[in-house]
Design a protein around this motif. Structure first.
Motif: not given
Lengths: 527, 197
Positions: A358-360, A453-454, A488-490
């Motif tokens: 998700p960080h990408i 936030d993972n 938000v949702t990455p």
């Protein structure tokens, strides 16, 4: 009870602590120390005996909780990586003044060469600073054996004991033989009500006692079975080998015994009588230690001494980094065969964010949202997302210590940087980001704090994040305006929307928190 | 007796499982071992390696000195070359051919193969195809263990028991796949050894 186990150095310490009758283990994850508490969490006997084994919010809270358990007369283990001791420094130093009641062992895993860290600090210096003893095992079996010794020493001296290991021992496996477990201590509150009340009048008294104890600690080190003097046949050099460097010395004399006199030190303070004994039977001294030239500087002193001293300070050994058997061979001029060089075509292969991370997606929308602002800065933090510093993301401008993203972003905003953004992980935020955010709220600083936030502590291998399910409440609770806490949702499909939301918050003159939330791709695998 | 091995690859390729099976087998024999691993940041797709040192005597250093390894077994071709300085002149270099091209500029693969083939005792083979044939590409690590097994001072049966124990929780099918992968690579390595002798 299975007697012979194959254990990492970290795991040997954990098993030993269980066998030494701890009632609680406390830690925050940090390479290379994480596996200590993980092992205790998995150990069936820990559940059977109801031993405390939950992660703490950070190393300071872990240290204080362990001190509370020691106050109650029970044995406590607290473990952390070397830079974690900076976070825990306040209770650590002051626990030397209060002293321990139940045995209190502080395991600190140093990381020479910075395999997974931002510096090479040597925790032995902290123990000297605090005035407490250090134990530094050479191998996994000693790591196991010396934990029991550490708890006994702690209770006998009524002091916390620092147990120092380095990455190599922490993350190397070997066979370890166990001894039968000891029962836990009953609750036994301190006899003297003043012991843990560090009012100046009490603290002065305790500090004098701590100074007085130093003589006894020296005597313990002189007599310790872990400090050994071995005579030699060749006077030209005498060797002081601390901790696991003894293994590297042995490695170079596999087929013959070492001709030099050797003093191995695994219990501190540095024992002067043993050092004098070594000095008496050699012409020059080589000091071999992992980390800082800590013993070398002490032995060398400020002014020229009776004998030449060699080690990391004069180039006989490398000044920085992790030692190898080859470094010792070089210092002792032991012939080694020629080795093949690494061919020039071999390229470095740095770590990187996992495919699907998700960080990408978070960095993709972040980079896009800020690209039209001249002079924007992104302050980041410690975690997987630190890899955002590398291509193809090259998205961040700082990574200093746990929580520094929030506070540096605020400081830069104070200086006039706009937009000033912070990127911090969920667990790093609850570790050390909350208080910085409070500063920003108090001054209504113009910052945007992105909390990635993972749902897990990912970098260290999927430990529970205390932030999970609490982030919005924390931010609201310390005063961030509810309409400037955006979630938000990455994901690619939300890319445009995420850019828009981030731009809105950049344009808002005040504190914004943008929570970019999607579970680590390894979370499901772990479950 | 001593046997020093470097297991090389890229974070996520399952190097630690090879090391775990080996460790279990050594303990079962009543021998000594030290096994240095890489945990933490590098496991995220970076270069990783494990030093495994087996002996009937106590092992001193956790890391193998340069020029001391009897075997470098690599899951990836470029990673194999990274550890050449550790390899003893009469040591074995066993390499899976499939590159992991997760860096911006990965070098030409043919020169890498050539360099590997200049090593006197080398075995360069398509381990991934062999694993797939055994039932799953994920069994590559047991393929590499199977190749390495011809040099290890451990009977195949002891290693196979280690594989059983390692994969039993995942079911009989997974155990069978991994055993098949191990056996196929062991047979190929035996053949390669007799070719070279």
């Amino acid at each position: 009870m299975q007697n012979r186990l194959l254990l990492l150095g970290d795991e040997a310490i954990a098993q030993a602590a269980l066998d030494a009758g701890i009632s609680g283990a406390y830690a925050y994850p940090g390479t290379p120390s994480t596996e200590i508490l993980e092992y205790i969490q998995r150990a069936p006997e820990a559940a059977e005996r109801n031993i405390h084994r939950e992660w703490s919010a950070n190393e300071k809270t872990a240290m204080e909780e362990a001190l509370g358990m020691s106050y109650a007369g029970r044995r406590a283990l607290v473990s952390m990586k070397h830079v974690g001791l900076n976070v825990a420094a306040d209770p650590f130093i002051n626990s030397a003044i209060t002293g321990a009641n139940g045995g209190l062992v502080v395991v600190v895993a140093d990381d020479p060469f910075m395999h997974s860290s931002q510096n090479e600090q040597d925790s032995r210096a902290y123990a000297k600073f605090a005035g407490i003893p250090v134990l530094e095992p050479a191998d996994q079996q000693e790591a196991y054996d010396m934990v029991a010794h550490a708890f006994d020493l702690s209770e006998q001296m009524k002091l916390p004991v620092l147990f120092r290991i380095t990455t190599r021992l922490a993350h190397s496996r070997a066979d370890v033989v166990r001894v039968p477990p000891r029962a836990q201590n009953p609750i036994r509150i301190p006899e003297d009500d003043r012991q843990f009340v560090l009012l100046p009048a009490n603290a002065r008294m305790h500090y004098a006692e701590l100074i007085e104890k130093q003589k006894e600690l020296l005597e313990h080190a002189e007599q310790s079975p872990y400090n050994e003097f071995t005579p030699g046949t060749d006077r030209s050099i005498g060797i002081i080998a601390t901790g696991l460097t003894r293994n590297y010395l042995e490695e170079n004399y596999r087929d013959a015994s070492c001709p030099y006199a050797v003093l191995t030190i695994r219990q501190y303070p540095v024992p002067p009588k043993l050092v004098a004994q070594l000095f008496d039977c050699c012409d020059e001294v080589l000091v071999v230690e992992e980390g800082y030239p800590f013993v070398e500087e002490m032995v060398r002193g400020l002014l020229p001494g009776p004998k030449p001293i060699h080690g990391r300070l004069d180039g006989w050994l490398p000044r920085t980094g992790e030692l190898t058997p080859g470094d010792l061979a070089c210092a002792l001029q032991i012939e080694r065969g020629k080795v093949r060089a690494v061919p020039g075509m071999v390229r470095p292969r740095p770590p990187q964010l996992c495919r699907g991370c998700p960080h990408i997606d978070s960095y993709n929308f972040l980079n896009e949202a800020v690209k039209d602002y001249d002079g924007y800065r992104v302050f980041s933090d410690i975690g997987c997302y630190t890899l955002g510093a590398l291509p193809p993301h090259t998205a961040i401008h700082s990574c200093v210590d746990m929580g520094a993203s929030v506070t540096m972003a605020k400081g830069a905003a104070d200086a006039g940087i706009f937009p000033s953004l912070a990127v911090i992980g969920d667990s790093t935020f609850t570790h050390s980001g909350i208080t910085g955010l409070l500063d920003a709220v108090h001054e209504n600083s113009n910052v945007v704090i992105l909390i990635l936030d993972n749902g897990i502590v990912a970098m260290t291998g999927m430990q529970t994040s205390l932030a999970t399910g609490r982030l919005e409440a924390i931010c609201t609770g310390i005063g961030v305006a509810a309409d400037h806490i955006r979630v938000v949702t990455p994901l690619k499909k939300h890319h445009e929307e995420n850019i828009r939301i981030l731009r809105e918050e950049i344009e808002f003159n005040g504190v914004s928190v943008l929570i970019s939330r999607r579970p680590c791709i390894h979370v499901k695998r772990k479950l | 007796m001593k046997c020093d091995i470097i297991i090389a690859g890229v974070g996520g390729q399952g190097i630690l499982s090879i090391a775990t099976v080996l460790g279990r087998a050594v303990i079962a024999k009543g021998w000594r071992l030290k096994q240095a691993e890489v945990h933490g940041m590098s496991q995220r797709g970076g270069a990783v390696q494990s030093h495994v040192r087996i002996s009937d005597q106590p092992v001193a250093s956790d890391v193998i000195p340069l020029g001391g390894a009897d075997l470098v077994v690599s899951m990836e071709p470029m990673e194999a070359l990274r550890y050449l300085p550790w390899l003893s002149t009469d040591g074995w270099l066993m390499v899976n051919k499939t590159p992991v091209e997760n860096i911006a500029v990965y070098p030409e693969v043919e020169p890498i193969y050539k360099e590997i083939e200049t090593w006197p005792r080398n075995m360069l083979f398509d381990g991934e195809a062999m694993a797939a044939e055994a039932g799953s590409a994920r069994a590559l690590n047991m393929v590499m263990l199977g190749a390495a097994s011809i040099i290890l001072p451990l009977e195949a049966s002891v290693l196979e028991a280690g594989i059983q124990a390692q994969f039993a929780p995942k079911g009989e099918q997974v155990v069978e796949t991994n055993l098949a992968a191990f056996r196929a690579a062991r047979a190929l390595a035996e053949k390669r050894k007799s070719e070279l002798e």
